[in-house]
Every structure is written in C-alpha cells, then in structure tokens.
Design an enzyme around this catalytic site. Structure first.
Site, PDB file in Angstrom:
ATOM      1  N   CYS A   1       0.829  -1.214   0.000  1.00  0.00           N
ATOM      2  CA  CYS A   1       0.000   0.000   0.000  1.00  0.00           C
ATOM      3  C   CYS A   1       0.862   1.261   0.000  1.00  0.00           C
ATOM      4  O   CYS A   1       1.659   1.489   0.918  1.00  0.00           O
ATOM      5  CB  CYS A   1      -0.932  -0.025   1.206  1.00  0.00           C
TER       6      CYS A   1
ATOM      7  N   CYS B   1       0.345   3.506   3.025  1.00  0.00           N
ATOM      8  CA  CYS B   1       0.998   2.936   4.213  1.00  0.00           C
ATOM      9  C   CYS B   1       2.490   3.274   4.212  1.00  0.00           C
ATOM     10  O   CYS B   1       3.075   3.599   5.247  1.00  0.00           O
ATOM     11  CB  CYS B   1       0.809   1.418   4.263  1.00  0.00           C
TER      12      CYS B   1
END
Length: 495
Positions: A60, A63
C-alpha cells in the site's frame, strides 16, 4: 613520551567519536512502533489502557508514506508522561486476517485507538503527519472533556471553525453529568467536549442558565443550539444531527471538509446540487435550494451544495459531465442514483417532490459496449456484466476501477501480466469495469473504494480479493479458488 601521549589522546578522541556515532546509529535504528501479529496482539493490547494500532499492507502506497511519520510520532510519544504506545499489524499476512476482520479493516492504512485493554475501540480520525499525530493522540489520551473555568478558557477552546460541545452543570456530579461524560468518552474521536459550572464564560447563548444543559457550538446556521435530554442515546442523536449543516458547502475551503465527510457518511438520502458558484444567476438557485432543504429538514435527507471547481473528483465518481451543470444528484440510502441535469431554480422543489413520491426513475448508466475487446484484460460495462461475468461459465477476476485512481493505475500493469498468463486458458477471464462510467446494480458487489477486485468461480462462488498486489499473489489466489468450467453445450442440453 609526548608523542606517545599525543597518539593515545588522538586514539581516545577517535574512540569517543566512534562511540558517539555508534550511539547515534543505535538510537536511529531503534524502532518505537511495536510490531504485532496474531500471536501477541491480545496479550500486548490487554496490558495497555491506551494504544494505537495501524493495520497496513506492505504493497500500500499510503501505508509507505505514513510509515516514517508514524515512527517519528511513536518516538516522540514514547517520552510523553505517561508514554503513548503506537503499534502496527501486517493485515495482508494470512495469519493476521482474522484480526483485520475483527477490527473491521476495510482499507489500508486503518488506524484504531484501543482503550482499557482493548475493551473500547475507536477510529483514529486525526492527521497523518508526525506532529499532527502527536497532538491528536495527546488529546485523545487525556480526559474526554475539558473543564472551562474562564472566558479565556472558553475562547481558546471553542473557536469559530469547528464543532464543540459544552455541558453546563450546577455541580460536576449526578446522573446528568455522568451521562454527559459517557457521551464524551464515546464520541471523543469525532468531537471536542468541555464542561463548566458557569455559562457566563461561554461566548454565545443564554448566560444565566445554571443547567444541566448541553450547548453545541457550530460555525454554521444558528451557531449554537441547546439540549436538555440527558439520555445518552438522545444526546448522541442530537449531536450527530446538529453537527451537519442544513446545506453542507463543498468548496476549496479546507475548514469545510470535515462537514463534507460527515455528509457522505450520513445514513440519510444524500441530495447534492453541483453548480458554478461564481457564475451569474447562481444566487436564486442557492436560495431556492436552501428553501427546499428547510422544507425537508428532519425527513431523512441531507443536502450538499458543491462548487464546480472543487467537485471534479465527485464528478468523476458519479460520471457527471460539466455540460450537465447545474445538476442535482440524489444518492438514496439503498444505493440508487437519481439525476436531474441542467436544473433551474423553479424546478428544484417539484423534482424533489416527485422523487419523494416515487415518480423519478433511478439513473442507470452504462458505457457503450466495446466494438473490439481484444486486449488481455477484457472490458466489462454495465450492459455486459451479466453475460460476461455471470453467464460465461468461466472463472472471472473482475476489477472495479476509476481512471483517476493512482492505485488502479499501479494495478493495471499487474493485471495485464496476469491476463497474459491466462491468455491460453479458456477457463479464466481477467476483466475490468470502470465504476465511474457504469452503475453496478448486482448485490454481490460492494464497491466503496478503488480498486475493488472480486473473483467469481465457474461454480458461482463470489469472493472479494484482498490479497497482495503482485502477479504471483493474484495467480496463486485464482488457482486456489477456480473451478473447472462447464462446457456451454452441456449447459444448453441441461436447459
């Protein structure tokens, strides 16, 4: 002898220097964010009255951007009195997916605040940069409600661009005060709460009231409103309903964004008027729209006024063209869309009445069926969804995407590679559907963000794909979930 001493001094200085570097490297290499997984999660959380947990996926991008900020915040908060602990869980790891489901993780990164050993769980709704994380969590770890002792306290606390709830009490005890504090604890991640013994400190409202009364301050409409029912459910409903403007303004002013988010999270029908708010004649349109909002207040509808310039992402999401402005879109609480393009001021009230009376047909859009569909990843549109996915007899991996979505663009190349891998396998179809240009009416698909990927096996089993974003991860998933297809001749014979 002096030369020897000089050498030893020099060596001592170098040793100290190297020790200092080593110490700095040790400090820098130390990780302050705890790494949790299914084996130590419950035991660790149970030992903390207050802990923040990030559920992330290694692939991600958001993230990855958050990681250094989160680590920096964890370092700062480790010195707080008392220390505040930040932790993380790789929710993409198969063994940890049970935790992700338990904590209702729907996307990455998801941050949760866990209190009282994990007994109370709240969404983290603060900033995503280190300093903001630190300030937000300091407030969240302190008392749920702040005592206001002076007019200066009130001025510093209330402000003019946010919602603040203040309880006025004759004393800080009793059933009403306890109910108020229970509400503050429950909603503290969404709102700021205060309490006072003297209403004279407050900037607006009746100053002689002794309470108990709850006063909600807001930067729109009537600016404040009082409430005297101290049932916790009634208080919560009052706060939620009073904190949404009669007409939410969606423009480039960031102070309006929290209210826009609340509007879209509302369970009510969402009525949205998009217009060029700097254009000629827009005043009568706005005025009539507000009149209609007043008329339907408390009847299950929320209203939003969106500026054309600031609403491009919304236009893309709903598949609306600028040529249709001014346009009203209604998103009903059962997911249906209704649209009135090039609306004029005197048409707003009659059209909304027709909608309320069930006389307006839902707006269902589909892209044209492609003349050629010979790319590795096949294009599905609303009009071909049934035939290509549900009646094909194949194992179908279907991506719902948005053309403007960065994650979708990153996934596109991977899906191409997966499709090439299965190019000679007649039992597997890799497909994509532009969810901004096609309405998805099928109840099996719950598309709330992009990309959303589903897999329908040849036998009809439908599974949301939430695994890794590599070619190997996706192929492995397909191989584990695919069925042997049923020849179409056999299907016809059985029919």
């Amino acid at each position: 002898m002096a030369k020897t001493v000089s050498v030893w001094v020099a060596l001592a200085v170098i040793a100290c220097y190297l020790t200092a570097i080593s110490a700095e490297e040790t400090v820098e290499s130390k990780e302050f964010v705890l790494t949790l997984d299914h084996s130590n999660f419950t035991d660790t959380v149970s030992k903390h009255d207050f802990i923040v947990v990030e559920f992330y996926a290694p692939w991600c991008g958001h993230c990855k951007s958050l990681a250094p900020e989160y680590e920096k915040a964890a370092s700062i908060l480790s010195k707080h009195d008392p220390p505040i602990t930040l932790a993380k869980v790789d929710a993409n790891e198969e063994a940890n997916k049970g935790l992700a489901n338990e904590y209702e993780v729907r996307g990455f990164p998801t941050l949760k605040i866990l209190r009282n050993g994990g007994k109370n769980v709240q969404e983290y709704k603060g900033p995503r940069e280190a300093d903001g994380i630190v300030e937000y969590l300091k407030k969240q770890s302190g008392p749920a409600s702040t005592e206001i002792k002076s007019a200066e306290d009130a001025s510093n606390f209330i402000g003019d661009k946010k919602i603040v709830i203040v309880g006025v009490f004759p004393k800080f005890s009793g059933e009403e005060f306890e109910s108020y504090m229970a509400l503050a604890e429950k909603l503290r991640s969404d709102y700021e709460f205060g309490h006072t013994l003297d209403a004279k400190h407050l900037p607006r409202g009746e100053s002689s009231v002794t309470g108990p009364v709850v006063r909600l301050f807001k930067p729109f409409d009537e600016l404040f409103v009082d409430f005297k029912d101290f049932n916790v459910e009634a208080l919560e409903k009052f706060v939620e309903e009073s904190s949404i403007p009669l007409v939410t303004l969606f423009n480039s002013d960031p102070s309006n964004h929290p209210f826009v988010i609340k509007f879209y999270n509302s369970p009510q029908d969402k009525v949205m008027l998009f217009a060029n708010l700097s254009g000629e004649g827009v005043e009568s349109l706005q005025s009539k729209y507000r009149e209609v909002a007043e008329q339907y207040k408390g009847q299950g509808s929320s209203f939003l006024l969106g500026d054309l310039e600031a609403s491009q992402a919304a236009f893309q999401y709903f598949g609306v063209k600028e040529s249709q402005v001014p346009v009203i879109i209604i998103l009903s609480n059962d997911g249906k869309k209704f649209l009135k393009a090039n609306v004029e001021a005197d048409q707003i009230a009659p059209w909304l009445k027709d909608y309320k009376d069930g006389k307006v047909a839902p707006y269902v859009k589909s892209e044209p069926i492609p003349v050629e569909n010979n790319q590795p990843v096949k294009v599905v549109v609303a009009d071909t969804l049934e035939d290509m996915v549900f009646k094909s007899g194949k194992n179908v991996l279907l991506e719902f995407y948005a053309p403007w979505c960065g994650h979708c663009k990153n996934l596109a190349q991977i899906l191409d590679e997966v499709a090439v891998h299965y190019e000679k396998d007649a039992d597997v179809l890799i497909a994509k559907l532009d969810a901004t240009e096609n309405d998805i009416e099928h109840p099996s698909f719950d598309v709330k963000g992009y990309p959303t990927v589903y897999f329908r096996s040849a036998a009809g089993n439908i599974t949301a794909y939430d695994g890794g974003r590599s070619k190997e991860d996706i192929i492995d998933f397909i191989e584990k979930n695919r069925d042997k297809t049923v020849p179409q001749e056999s299907v016809k014979d059985e029919l």
